[in-house]
Write an enzyme that holds these catalytic residues in place. Structure first.
Site, PDB file in Angstrom:
ATOM      1  NE  ARG A   1      41.980  41.104  45.246  1.00 41.96           N
ATOM      2  CZ  ARG A   1      42.583  41.273  43.742  1.00 41.96           C
ATOM      3  NH1 ARG A   1      43.333  42.279  43.525  1.00 41.96           N
ATOM      4  NH2 ARG A   1      41.136  40.812  42.972  1.00 41.96           N
TER       5      ARG A   1
ATOM      6  CB  SER B   1      37.658  36.679  45.878  1.00 43.49           C
ATOM      7  OG  SER B   1      37.457  36.684  44.351  1.00 43.49           O
TER       8      SER B   1
ATOM      9  CD  GLU C   1      41.167  39.061  47.908  1.00 40.59           C
ATOM     10  OE1 GLU C   1      40.316  40.188  48.155  1.00 40.59           O
ATOM     11  OE2 GLU C   1      41.434  38.043  47.133  1.00 40.59           O
TER      12      GLU C   1
END
Length: 304
Positions: free
Chosen positions: A177, A228, A298
């Site tokens: 990420r 997410s 995130e």
């Protein structure tokens, strides 16, 4: 003079054909369906327009932010005194030789995966169900089901303060990420070159159907969310930790920890950005207290 009045004047002078909106609701451009108005929102149709637009924004002190489909952001309820540049119109796709596909930053990942499948090119099946664009995927090294951008990106064209440059996949520094773009907010992705491998179209499509079936079975796709909510902590899975703390169904006004997948915070209807943020913070507090793990969002929280 407010920055936006000077900006409007420069746009009329230098870019009269630019699509520009005033006080545009961010909830219309965010997968959470929350957020107040952006002072200005521009929709460049070409890479050249994007380059000029960012230069004008710098001249006017507009504090620009570049978005794709807004699938990983949380804009504030009170709005943003900023220029939001929405790249959905930068959507050119081109097939090259030897398994190469060229895609502009605004191309949705689902369209990119379909484009590859039509040409019997494998490697992007994992991206078919990710609700984002090429630009956002490059920034976050988007991935799922064992695949990620770093596996298929050969080259990225970036706009930097000192001009347009090409970065190799290795130079993009892809990680979990994370990418070069994560650490350099002044850089903007314009397009990317993907290197794929020849495959059987029917097998590629079957894999895409299989992965989409898994998504539908395990994720709350019927509700607005940002996918997410938390990054995967080392040695753990965020959703599992949240579930083990008994937080499925935890609610703050219209925001809820999904009862289907604890890793998702959803908007069950009428949630505000403040509700979602409060729920994220409560999840962090409870998981830290019970498991000793500090979850990192995130989702990107946008500044007003």
């Amino acid at each position: 003079m407010p920055w936006y009045e000077e900006f409007d004047r420069k746009v009329r002078e230098y870019m009269p054909d630019l699509a520009l909106r005033q006080e545009e609701p961010m909830r219309e451009h965010c997968s959470f369906r929350v957020g107040g108005p952006a002072r200005r929102m521009a929709f460049p149709a070409t890479g050249e327009q994007l380059v000029i637009l960012l230069r004008l924004a710098e001249d006017c002190g507009a504090r620009p932010i570049v978005l794709g489909k807004g699938s990983n952001i949380l804009p504030p309820d009170g709005g943003m005194d900023r220029l939001v540049i929405e790249t959905s119109r930068l959507a050119a796709l081109e097939a090259g030789e030897d398994g190469v596909i060229l895609a502009e930053a605004g191309v949705p990942l689902a369209r990119l995966a379909e484009f590859a499948a039509q040409r019997g090119l494998a490697g992007l099946e994992f991206a078919h169900g990710i609700p984002g664009t090429v630009g956002g995927a490059l920034c976050m090294n988007a991935g799922a089901y064992g695949g990620e951008m770093k596996d298929v990106v050969e080259e990225v064209t970036l706009l930097l303060p000192d001009g347009v440059k090409r970065f190799s996949g290795a130079e993009m520094a892809f990680g979990y990420r994370h990418s070069f773009l994560s650490d350099h907010p002044e850089a903007v992705a314009i397009r990317a070159k993907f290197r794929l491998i020849p495959g059987d179209e029917s097998a590629i499509r079957e894999r895409m159907r299989e992965l989409m079936g898994k998504r539908r079975a395990s994720q709350p796709l019927e509700y607005p969310s940002a996918g997410s909510t938390f990054k995967r902590p080392e040695g753990y899975f965020a959703g599992t930790l949240i579930d083990q703390c008994g937080l499925k169904g935890l609610t703050v006004e219209g925001a809820q920890v999904s009862e289907k997948h604890a890793g998702f915070v959803i908007n069950r209807g009428g949630a505000t950005a403040a509700d979602i943020l409060a729920l994220i913070q409560e999840i962090q507090r409870r998981v830290l207290a019970e498991k000793g793990v500090m979850l990192q969002p995130e989702v990107k929280l946008l500044e007003p």
